[in-house]
Scaffold this motif. Sequence first.
Motif, PDB file in Angstrom:
ATOM      1  N   ARG A  78      28.067  35.759  -3.879  1.00 50.35           N
ATOM      2  CA  ARG A  78      28.478  36.609  -5.003  1.00 50.35           C
ATOM      3  C   ARG A  78      29.303  37.787  -4.520  1.00 50.35           C
ATOM      4  O   ARG A  78      28.896  38.504  -3.598  1.00 50.35           O
ATOM      5  N   ARG A  79      30.446  37.989  -5.130  1.00 49.90           N
ATOM      6  CA  ARG A  79      31.325  39.120  -4.831  1.00 49.90           C
ATOM      7  C   ARG A  79      30.753  40.350  -5.515  1.00 49.90           C
ATOM      8  O   ARG A  79      30.424  40.316  -6.701  1.00 49.90           O
ATOM      9  N   ILE A  80      30.630  41.455  -4.788  1.00 50.36           N
ATOM     10  CA  ILE A  80      30.056  42.676  -5.356  1.00 50.36           C
ATOM     11  C   ILE A  80      31.158  43.698  -5.632  1.00 50.36           C
ATOM     12  O   ILE A  80      31.373  44.094  -6.761  1.00 50.36           O
ATOM     13  N   SER A  81      31.848  44.148  -4.602  1.00 50.78           N
ATOM     14  CA  SER A  81      32.918  45.126  -4.767  1.00 50.78           C
ATOM     15  C   SER A  81      34.210  44.392  -5.086  1.00 50.78           C
ATOM     16  O   SER A  81      34.650  43.536  -4.334  1.00 50.78           O
ATOM     17  N   PRO A  83      38.428  44.530  -6.709  1.00 47.72           N
ATOM     18  CA  PRO A  83      39.567  45.462  -6.703  1.00 47.72           C
ATOM     19  C   PRO A  83      39.533  46.474  -7.851  1.00 47.72           C
ATOM     20  O   PRO A  83      39.961  47.600  -7.689  1.00 47.72           O
ATOM     21  N   GLY A  84      38.986  46.094  -8.988  1.00 46.69           N
ATOM     22  CA  GLY A  84      38.928  47.008 -10.123  1.00 46.69           C
ATOM     23  C   GLY A  84      37.729  47.927 -10.118  1.00 46.69           C
ATOM     24  O   GLY A  84      37.709  48.937 -10.816  1.00 46.69           O
ATOM     25  N   LEU A  85      36.702  47.589  -9.340  1.00 46.08           N
ATOM     26  CA  LEU A  85      35.484  48.390  -9.285  1.00 46.08           C
ATOM     27  C   LEU A  85      34.880  48.296  -7.888  1.00 46.08           C
ATOM     28  O   LEU A  85      34.198  47.331  -7.559  1.00 46.08           O
ATOM     29  N   ARG A  86      35.157  49.285  -7.084  1.00 36.91           N
ATOM     30  CA  ARG A  86      34.636  49.308  -5.714  1.00 36.91           C
ATOM     31  C   ARG A  86      33.186  49.771  -5.735  1.00 36.91           C
ATOM     32  O   ARG A  86      32.829  50.681  -6.478  1.00 36.91           O
ATOM     33  N   VAL A 123      25.219  53.289   9.432  1.00 40.82           N
ATOM     34  CA  VAL A 123      26.537  53.525   8.848  1.00 40.82           C
ATOM     35  C   VAL A 123      26.553  53.056   7.395  1.00 40.82           C
ATOM     36  O   VAL A 123      25.802  52.166   7.017  1.00 40.82           O
ATOM     37  N   SER A 124      27.407  53.686   6.613  1.00 39.52           N
ATOM     38  CA  SER A 124      27.558  53.299   5.209  1.00 39.52           C
ATOM     39  C   SER A 124      28.900  52.603   5.039  1.00 39.52           C
ATOM     40  O   SER A 124      29.710  52.565   5.945  1.00 39.52           O
ATOM     41  N   GLY A 125      29.127  52.066   3.830  1.00 42.38           N
ATOM     42  CA  GLY A 125      30.412  51.405   3.602  1.00 42.38           C
ATOM     43  C   GLY A 125      30.477  50.707   2.263  1.00 42.38           C
ATOM     44  O   GLY A 125      29.627  50.898   1.398  1.00 42.38           O
ATOM     45  N   GLU A 126      31.505  49.875   2.128  1.00 43.31           N
ATOM     46  CA  GLU A 126      31.744  49.127   0.888  1.00 43.31           C
ATOM     47  C   GLU A 126      31.000  47.801   0.932  1.00 43.31           C
ATOM     48  O   GLU A 126      31.125  47.057   1.884  1.00 43.31           O
ATOM     49  N   VAL A 127      30.220  47.510  -0.098  1.00 45.02           N
ATOM     50  CA  VAL A 127      29.461  46.263  -0.176  1.00 45.02           C
ATOM     51  C   VAL A 127      30.412  45.173  -0.672  1.00 45.02           C
ATOM     52  O   VAL A 127      30.818  45.177  -1.827  1.00 45.02           O
ATOM     53  N   ILE A 128      30.772  44.240   0.204  1.00 46.63           N
ATOM     54  CA  ILE A 128      31.742  43.208  -0.147  1.00 46.63           C
ATOM     55  C   ILE A 128      31.094  42.079  -0.939  1.00 46.63           C
ATOM     56  O   ILE A 128      31.553  41.730  -2.011  1.00 46.63           O
ATOM     57  N   CYS A 129      30.020  41.494  -0.381  1.00 45.89           N
ATOM     58  CA  CYS A 129      29.406  40.344  -1.068  1.00 45.89           C
ATOM     59  C   CYS A 129      27.977  40.129  -0.600  1.00 45.89           C
ATOM     60  O   CYS A 129      27.538  40.732   0.381  1.00 45.89           O
ATOM     61  N   TYR A 130      27.274  39.279  -1.344  1.00 43.17           N
ATOM     62  CA  TYR A 130      25.933  38.809  -0.984  1.00 43.17           C
ATOM     63  C   TYR A 130      26.022  37.312  -0.736  1.00 43.17           C
ATOM     64  O   TYR A 130      26.725  36.607  -1.458  1.00 43.17           O
TER      65      TYR A 130
END
Length: 132
Positions: A78-81, A83-86, A123-130
């Motif tokens: 599943r895609r989390i972040s 392009p329209g909602l990071r 570290v923190s960051g952008e959650v790409i997918c599960y």
Amino acid sequence: MSVSDTIGDMLTNIRNANSANHLVTEVPSSKMICEMIKILLEEGYIKDYKIERNPIQDRIKIYLKYGPNKEKIITGIRRISKPGLRVYARKDEIPRVLGGLGISIISTSNGILTGRKARKLGVSGEVICYVW
């Protein structure tokens, strides 16, 4: 035709090939996609991958993995972040997928990491997918 979400397309391609019980699927290559596929290989979700060089655009062949009775190893992706909602997570808010049975893939300042490694490194960051 330009693609606006290459990561989403890659995840959809893997999901569809897995649902149809294909052994191999191909996706366009990029540095981020290569790193994500390396993580899927390290975590045991795919069998192997191979980069095919092409003058126009390189492609990655992904060899999907199945159990002894053809049961799917990747039951969900599943895609989390988007392009329209990071979606970002702080180091103490990195999500656990199915109580630790799945993985989250995070884009951090240290590169693309699993949620487990990101928590360990703090570290923190952008959650790409599960993936589970």
